[in-house]
Design an enzyme around this catalytic site. Sequence first.
Site, PDB file in Angstrom:
ATOM      1  CG  ASP A   1       3.322   5.638   0.595  1.00 43.16           C
ATOM      2  OD1 ASP A   1       3.749   4.593   0.105  1.00 43.16           O
ATOM      3  OD2 ASP A   1       2.319   5.706   1.320  1.00 43.16           O
TER       4      ASP A   1
ATOM      5  CG  ASP B   1       1.924   1.004  -2.043  1.00 38.59           C
ATOM      6  OD1 ASP B   1       1.167   1.053  -1.074  1.00 38.59           O
ATOM      7  OD2 ASP B   1       1.580   0.616  -3.174  1.00 38.59           O
TER       8      ASP B   1
ATOM      9  CD  GLU C   1       0.999  -2.016   1.893  1.00 35.31           C
ATOM     10  OE1 GLU C   1       1.361  -1.988   0.708  1.00 35.31           O
ATOM     11  OE2 GLU C   1      -0.178  -1.869   2.258  1.00 35.31           O
TER      12      GLU C   1
ATOM     13  CG  HIS D   1      -3.541   4.820   3.737  1.00 31.80           C
ATOM     14  ND1 HIS D   1      -2.405   4.346   4.356  1.00 31.80           N
ATOM     15  CD2 HIS D   1      -3.513   4.309   2.479  1.00 31.80           C
ATOM     16  CE1 HIS D   1      -1.724   3.602   3.507  1.00 31.80           C
ATOM     17  NE2 HIS D   1      -2.373   3.565   2.367  1.00 31.80           N
ATOM     18  CG  ASP D   2      -4.453   0.721   2.933  1.00 32.41           C
ATOM     19  OD1 ASP D   2      -5.010   1.509   2.145  1.00 32.41           O
ATOM     20  OD2 ASP D   2      -3.289   0.311   2.771  1.00 32.41           O
TER      21      ASP D   2
HETATM   22  C1  NOJ Z   1      -1.164  -0.373  -0.326  1.00 32.32           C
HETATM   23  C2  NOJ Z   1      -1.624   1.006   0.000  1.00 32.32           C
HETATM   24  O1  NOJ Z   1      -1.485   1.218   1.374  1.00 32.32           O
HETATM   25  C3  NOJ Z   1      -3.041   1.110  -0.472  1.00 32.32           C
HETATM   26  O2  NOJ Z   1      -3.664   2.292  -0.040  1.00 32.32           O
HETATM   27  C4  NOJ Z   1      -3.044   1.007  -1.967  1.00 32.32           C
HETATM   28  O3  NOJ Z   1      -4.374   0.983  -2.422  1.00 32.32           O
HETATM   29  C5  NOJ Z   1      -2.346  -0.275  -2.444  1.00 32.32           C
HETATM   30  N1  NOJ Z   1      -1.118  -0.527  -1.752  1.00 32.32           N
HETATM   31  C6  NOJ Z   1      -2.009  -0.192  -3.900  1.00 32.32           C
HETATM   32  O4  NOJ Z   1      -0.980   0.729  -4.100  1.00 32.32           O
END
Ligand code: NOJ
Length: 582
Positions: free
Chosen positions: A131, A233, A287, A353-354
């Site tokens: 990542d 990211d 992402e 994870h989000d």
């Molecule tokens: C996306 C990531 O998946 C997330 O977990 C993170 O908080 C934000 N970008 C900021 O880096």
Amino acid sequence: MKKLLLFSLLLSVIISCNENKKTSNTSTEPEQSIDKKWWKEAIVYQIYPRSFQDTDGDGVGDLQGIINRLDYVKDLGVTAVWLNPIYSSPNDDNGYDVSDYRNIMSDFGTMEDFDTMLSEMHARDIKLVMDIVVNHSSDEHPWFKESRSSRDNPYRDYYHWWPAEKGEPPYRYSLFDAEGNAWKYDEKTDAYYLHYFSQKQPDLNWENPKVRQEVYDIMTYWAEKGVDGFRLDAFQFAAKDTTFPEFPKGFEKNFIQYYAMQDGLHDYLKEMNEQVFSKYDVMSVAEGAGRTLEEAHELVDADRNEINMAYAFDGVDIPKAEGYKLSTFKETFSKWDSAFADKGWISIFLSNHDQARMVSRYANDSLPYRAPSAKMLNTFILSMRGTPYCYFGDELGMTNNPKLQNIEDYQDIAAINGYKKAKSQGEDMETFIQNLRFGSRDHGRTPMQWDASEHAGFTSGNPWLPINPNYVDVNTEAELADKNSVLNHFKKMTALRRGSDVLIYGDYALLLPEHPHVHAYTRSLGDEQFLVILNFSKEKVSVILEELGNFSELKINNYSNLNKKANELQLEPYQAVILAKS
Ligand code: NOJ
């Protein structure tokens, strides 16, 4: 729609064929040639390192823990691991705030552990995707410390600054700030810096070529170590109009339109491709996937030399709490598939994870439905076209954690600051908490459930987030021993996918688009064809399909019975079936 049609017409259908990478087990060679790539054939397993396996008793997962579990990962049948950030970090956002891109976070171990982990992965034929967090760094990164120290510091332009004498900077929305403003005043130099995420995540200035070179050098460092891919990211936000024009009032409701894919982004990706991706056999995924399908195409069109695959959020933006409808789900996934049918490549996922746990969001986490519905969702992910991303714990059917009740139970900066902001704005806090209980990122981050011992075998210490009380039944040890478990179903699915070009490359066609409970589709390649039928409801339902008679070979079934007569199939709640044409 018209625009899309025109666009599809314009798409070239020149598809090259790489015979070396061929893993086909098809009896008859399909007529069309296929652009085969390892990253299209990969089954990605996402590990959130903080929550996977702790070995030193501090309640936080570590690299040694991942190393210890690699036989398990291999046995799952996955072929690549995407690891959330493991670099040095003060952990304001669990590693998404990097203070040293060439070092390992002390909670997780050392560079030696990393090297061992990578070679142990490779020894098992597992690829590693890192990542890369470069829309922003930590405010504790030496670059930022320098940058904020004086206006004429050589690192000043590594970040975005707005001198106070120009007045208040034009409003920018912050995703994680308790007050909502992405500009933070910094007394030392009497100026504001920009942070789209938390105050401890200042945005890097991508318009500065020195910043870009630093990033490519960092990526090269990891590529030289032998990593096999990069996930970028928040990268869509990297390019910015540094004149900072005023945005219309209320723009934050639709901030993606103003933040994503700004001028310069494609150039930066091309440059990154030239300097890094083109030199190694690595996969690249950013992402997000642009604001439109056209933009997604531009990102992944191989002829443009940017990145390999789109990772679009439309599929996870349809949670149950806001009135989840199977019709929207089917439309969304079908639309993305057809837009990339001839060119480009997408990712398939229902969690990460989000997100909260997929079985709690899309299906049914209560008994007796948890197991069949988790198997059904895994069948979906592993039978669509596009690279599947399976989030750790979903192979067990892990659920949202009932221990996360009140705001004090949460650790996520988005939840904590979101709560403060909602409160200061007089929002209905009961609704806010209900939404957290359903959709908080922390639900997807509670520790992996390995066995029925204390703390689920995750740690001998105090776990950083509470273990889900259902670990007594939902854990790898119990599920490995039960041939009908979610885990064993997952393994059947990965084995089927790895051995079937038709599931990887075959055309997707939606059947029964109007059916309120069933998602059914075919996957076809040459003269091979699979029929996938998924009941997304707790009702017993019946489907009538003309083509049913052609499919007599049962490949997958998450129940022991199959009620099939002529062109009719009676489905049990959340039943998932894959049949092959014989
Ligand atoms: C996306 C990531 O998946 C997330 O977990 C993170 O908080 C934000 N970008 C900021 O880096």
